[in-house]
Design a protein around this motif. Structure first.
Motif, PDB file in Angstrom:
ATOM      1  N   GLN A 134       1.270  -1.501  -0.417  1.00  0.00           N
ATOM      2  CA  GLN A 134      -0.020   0.157   0.001  1.00  0.00           C
ATOM      3  C   GLN A 134       0.834   1.339   0.068  1.00  0.00           C
ATOM      4  OE1 GLN A 134      -0.379  -0.686   4.991  1.00  0.00           O
ATOM      5  NE2 GLN A 134      -2.552  -0.570   3.309  1.00  0.00           N
TER       6      GLN A 134
ATOM      7  N   MET B  24       0.086  -4.532  -8.703  1.00  0.00           N
ATOM      8  CA  MET B  24       0.576  -3.481  -8.307  1.00  0.00           C
ATOM      9  C   MET B  24      -0.087  -2.735  -9.240  1.00  0.00           C
ATOM     10  SD  MET B  24       2.482  -4.386  -6.446  1.00  0.00           S
ATOM     11  CE  MET B  24       3.327  -3.023  -6.285  1.00  0.00           C
TER      12      MET B  24
ATOM     13  N   GLU C  12      -5.270   1.637 -10.062  1.00  0.00           N
ATOM     14  CA  GLU C  12      -6.854   1.845 -11.216  1.00  0.00           C
ATOM     15  C   GLU C  12      -8.009   2.742 -10.395  1.00  0.00           C
ATOM     16  OE1 GLU C  12      -8.001  -2.054 -12.133  1.00  0.00           O
ATOM     17  OE2 GLU C  12      -6.133  -2.701 -13.072  1.00  0.00           O
ATOM     18  N   ALA C  13      -8.987   3.083 -11.194  1.00  0.00           N
ATOM     19  CA  ALA C  13      -9.920   3.736 -11.195  1.00  0.00           C
ATOM     20  C   ALA C  13     -10.629   2.719 -10.497  1.00  0.00           C
ATOM     21  CB  ALA C  13     -10.637   4.333 -12.168  1.00  0.00           C
ATOM     22  N   PRO C  14     -11.370   2.515  -9.349  1.00  0.00           N
ATOM     23  CA  PRO C  14     -12.295   3.982  -8.298  1.00  0.00           C
ATOM     24  C   PRO C  14     -11.260   3.475  -7.548  1.00  0.00           C
ATOM     25  CG  PRO C  14     -13.639   1.782  -8.459  1.00  0.00           C
ATOM     26  CD  PRO C  14     -12.679   1.541  -9.247  1.00  0.00           C
ATOM     27  N   TYR C  15     -10.285   3.407  -7.345  1.00  0.00           N
ATOM     28  CA  TYR C  15      -9.962   3.604  -6.096  1.00  0.00           C
ATOM     29  C   TYR C  15      -8.650   4.496  -5.658  1.00  0.00           C
ATOM     30  CZ  TYR C  15     -11.565  -2.245  -6.244  1.00  0.00           C
ATOM     31  OH  TYR C  15     -12.323  -3.215  -5.987  1.00  0.00           O
ATOM     32  N   PHE C  16      -7.773   5.023  -6.846  1.00  0.00           N
ATOM     33  CA  PHE C  16      -6.476   5.759  -6.333  1.00  0.00           C
ATOM     34  C   PHE C  16      -6.990   7.098  -7.941  1.00  0.00           C
ATOM     35  CE2 PHE C  16      -2.392   6.800  -6.425  1.00  0.00           C
ATOM     36  CZ  PHE C  16      -2.330   7.246  -5.130  1.00  0.00           C
ATOM     37  N   PRO C  17      -6.328   7.512  -7.571  1.00  0.00           N
ATOM     38  CA  PRO C  17      -6.398   8.635  -8.814  1.00  0.00           C
ATOM     39  C   PRO C  17      -5.315   8.538  -9.889  1.00  0.00           C
ATOM     40  CG  PRO C  17      -5.955   9.614  -6.822  1.00  0.00           C
ATOM     41  CD  PRO C  17      -6.136   8.867  -6.319  1.00  0.00           C
ATOM     42  N   ILE C  18      -4.741   8.182  -9.519  1.00  0.00           N
ATOM     43  CA  ILE C  18      -3.089   8.182 -10.597  1.00  0.00           C
ATOM     44  C   ILE C  18      -3.254   7.302 -10.611  1.00  0.00           C
ATOM     45  CG2 ILE C  18      -0.666   8.503 -10.445  1.00  0.00           C
ATOM     46  CD1 ILE C  18      -1.088  11.043  -8.343  1.00  0.00           C
TER      47      ILE C  18
ATOM     48  N   GLY D  46      -3.143  -2.757 -10.414  1.00  0.00           N
ATOM     49  CA  GLY D  46      -4.763  -3.043  -9.391  1.00  0.00           C
ATOM     50  C   GLY D  46      -4.667  -1.254  -8.954  1.00  0.00           C
ATOM     51  N   GLN D  47      -3.834  -2.061  -8.316  1.00  0.00           N
ATOM     52  CA  GLN D  47      -4.114  -1.095  -6.886  1.00  0.00           C
ATOM     53  C   GLN D  47      -4.029   0.601  -7.361  1.00  0.00           C
ATOM     54  OE1 GLN D  47      -1.611  -0.115  -2.798  1.00  0.00           O
ATOM     55  NE2 GLN D  47      -0.599  -0.465  -4.117  1.00  0.00           N
TER      56      GLN D  47
END
Lengths: 274, 272
Positions: A77, A108, A113-119, A110-111
């Protein structure tokens, strides 16, 4: 080899007043071999602070190697917050396993990707290489790395690092009790100068949490003793354990095997003086 | 209606000695009403501490839990796998949030606990978990009147306006506006709230380099509070780089523009 602990907590970060002394960031250890390479074991939230340190102290392009024991959240994370990975000119090679039929790179990515992370990971400007590992031995320049699988839901690798006669074994997130240690694990840790081992539970917690994939501080001590390890670092502390409780666990481990010590955030150890 | 802050930090938890006064757990706010229902806004790591408090107090069984998610970036959902009451079969939780084009809310939450990332799957949890897809709409949660509206954040975000027991709370975090570019819809949405909880992650200098990342500054928070005529403003979603001392300076600077403002701190309980 020089070892610095940037994150020593298991499961989830603990921003908690009673845990400040030992530290609340999740799994991340920096290893500096004799040739000065940047080797990083696991990418929990401790990696964010290591990244800040590198950005502040290293003006030149950085080449680093990240060895991931597995891809549970507390071990990856920190990567989206690792600022050196956003810097053009830097190169990082990530080593890990295909888990749940997903190659390391997909895990890595996948961590982030939208909708989990903005970048997205593709927006990281450093060059990123991915190496899917099996149980094997490989070299990072003159550092010899051996991987071995142990008992954890979804699987986990231990890493044995050897250079110039110095041996570091990183073995976290594995479920063994003091009286059922895997002979393969004892052999894997044999004669290490420094063993970093999963000491998450007390024996009572271990009974309640069988199958969750973690060991006790007593198993860590026993493993150190049986494998003739010079120093054992108790690692991957449970998020419900405060500083006081961890210090008590350290003393219990030392009663079994003297050279046991709590891994604390910020601690630096040289394997030669371990 | 009372509000309790369990997590006030944005982006990532900060286990850091210099941040312990304000708190390092990520977004989680509990609404305390006369109803027995548990009403929770966002599920950052603060949710783990809320679960622990329920279990320690022996009030963790047979609960009707309502969790409203502003969006599903990690710092707003990462507490769900560690929420202790989900380990009890006699609890039920309804999760409210947006379905995404390629993924339903349920798939998004389920994937957080898929085997490559987490040892326990959502199906392994004994509690009953339901999903309620939200659009921009008015709905009722445990006797409270709620309204959701979409604002500016990468991938989208909902603000929530919640009314009940004679009070109005507006929860509006993770949204990017400047004092000059305030969305009139947002001003209307926050109008006359008794408490506005608003994203104050950046300083104006930081917004300069982090434009497009989806967060506001304390100046935007103050301007919004003023234009919407809110009674109190809680600065929320603190940047992980900001130590307690920096945040206290931000609080003092905000008060110059809007005196009835304060930092949301972990553990704080407010009667609104």
């Amino acid at each position: 080899m020089k070892v610095k602990f940037w994150g020593v907590r298991g499961s989830v970060p603990t921003p908690w007043k009673e845990a400040v002394e030992v530290g609340g960031n999740t799994s991340c250890v920096q290893v500096t071999p004799d040739n000065g390479q940047l080797i990083i074991l696991d990418a929990g939230t401790g990696l964010r602070f290591l990244g800040e340190h590198l950005n502040a102290t290293e003006p030149n392009p950085i080449e680093g190697h990240l060895l991931l024991s597995h891809a549970h959240w507390d071990h990856i994370q920190g990567f989206p917050f690792f600022m050196p990975a956003y810097k053009p000119g830097n190169t990082f090679t990530l080593y890990g396993a295909t888990r749940a039929r997903k190659p390391l790179e997909a895990i890595m990515a996948g961590q982030m990707e939208a909708p989990y992370f903005p970048i997205q990971m593709t927006q990281m400007a450093a060059r990123l290489n991915f190496v899917d590992l099996e149980e094997e031995t490989f070299w990072i320049q003159d550092l010899k790395v051996t991987t071995c699988s142990f008992k954890h839901p979804g699987g986990v690798f231990g890493f044995r690092l050897e250079q110039n006669g110095q041996v570091l074994v990183f073995a976290t997130d594995m479920e063994y009790s003091a009286d059922d240690l895997d002979p393969r694990l004892i052999a894997f840790a044999q004669d290490a100068d420094l063993l970093i081992y999963d000491a998450q539970y007390t024996p009572e917690e271990f009974e309640q949490k069988r199958g969750w994939g973690h060991s006790t501080h007593l198993a860590a001590a026993r493993l150190g003793q049986l494998a003739n390890v010079k120093r054992v670092m108790l690692y991957h502390h449970d998020p419900s354990h405060n500083d006081q409780m961890l210090e008590a666990m350290e003393q219990e481990a030392q009663a079994i095997y003297g050279p046991c010590q709590l891994a604390k955030e910020g601690l630096v150890i040289d394997t030669r003086t371990a | 209606m009372k509000v309790r802050f369990w997590g006030v930090r944005g982006s990532t938890p900060t286990p850091w000695s210099e941040a312990m006064q304000i708190g390092g757990n990520t977004s989680c706010v509990q609404l305390l009403t006369q109803s027995d229902a548990l009403i929770i806004l966002d599920a950052g790591t603060g949710l783990r501490m809320l679960g622990k408090a329920l279990i320690d107090g022996g009030t963790h069984r047979q609960r009707d839990i309502h969790l409203l998610l502003s969006h599903t970036h990690w710092d707003h959902i990462q507490g769900i796998p560690f929420f202790g009451p989900l380990n009890f079969h006699d609890n039920q939780m309804t999760i409210y949030g947006a379905n995404k084009t390629h993924k339903s809310l349920e798939e998004v939450i389920r994937q957080q606990m898929s085997p490559e990332y987490f040892p326990v799957s959502l199906d392994d949890l004994p509690a009953q978990i339901h999903f309620q897809a939200l659009s921009e709409e008015r709905f009722e949660v445990a006797g409270l009147q709620c309204e959701s509206a979409a604002f500016n954040h990468p991938g989208g975000v909902y603000g929530f306006r919640i009314q009940g027991e004679g009070a109005t709370l507006v929860y509006a975090t993770d949204m990017e506006y400047t004092p000059e570019s305030l969305d009139p819809r947002l001003i209307a949405f926050a109008q006359n709230a008794d408490l506005l909880i608003y994203d104050a992650q950046y300083t104006p200098d930081e917004l300069h380099t982090k434009s497009g990342w989806g967060h506001s500054t304390y100046l935007t928070a103050a301007q919004l509070a003023k234009e919407a005529g809110v009674k109190q403003l809680a600065l929320f979603s603190h940047d992980p780089e900001h130590a307690d001392s920096t945040l206290r300076e931000i609080e003092a600077a905000t008060k110059k523009y809007f005196p009835a403002s304060f930092l949301a701190c972990e553990g704080m309980v407010l009667d609104i």
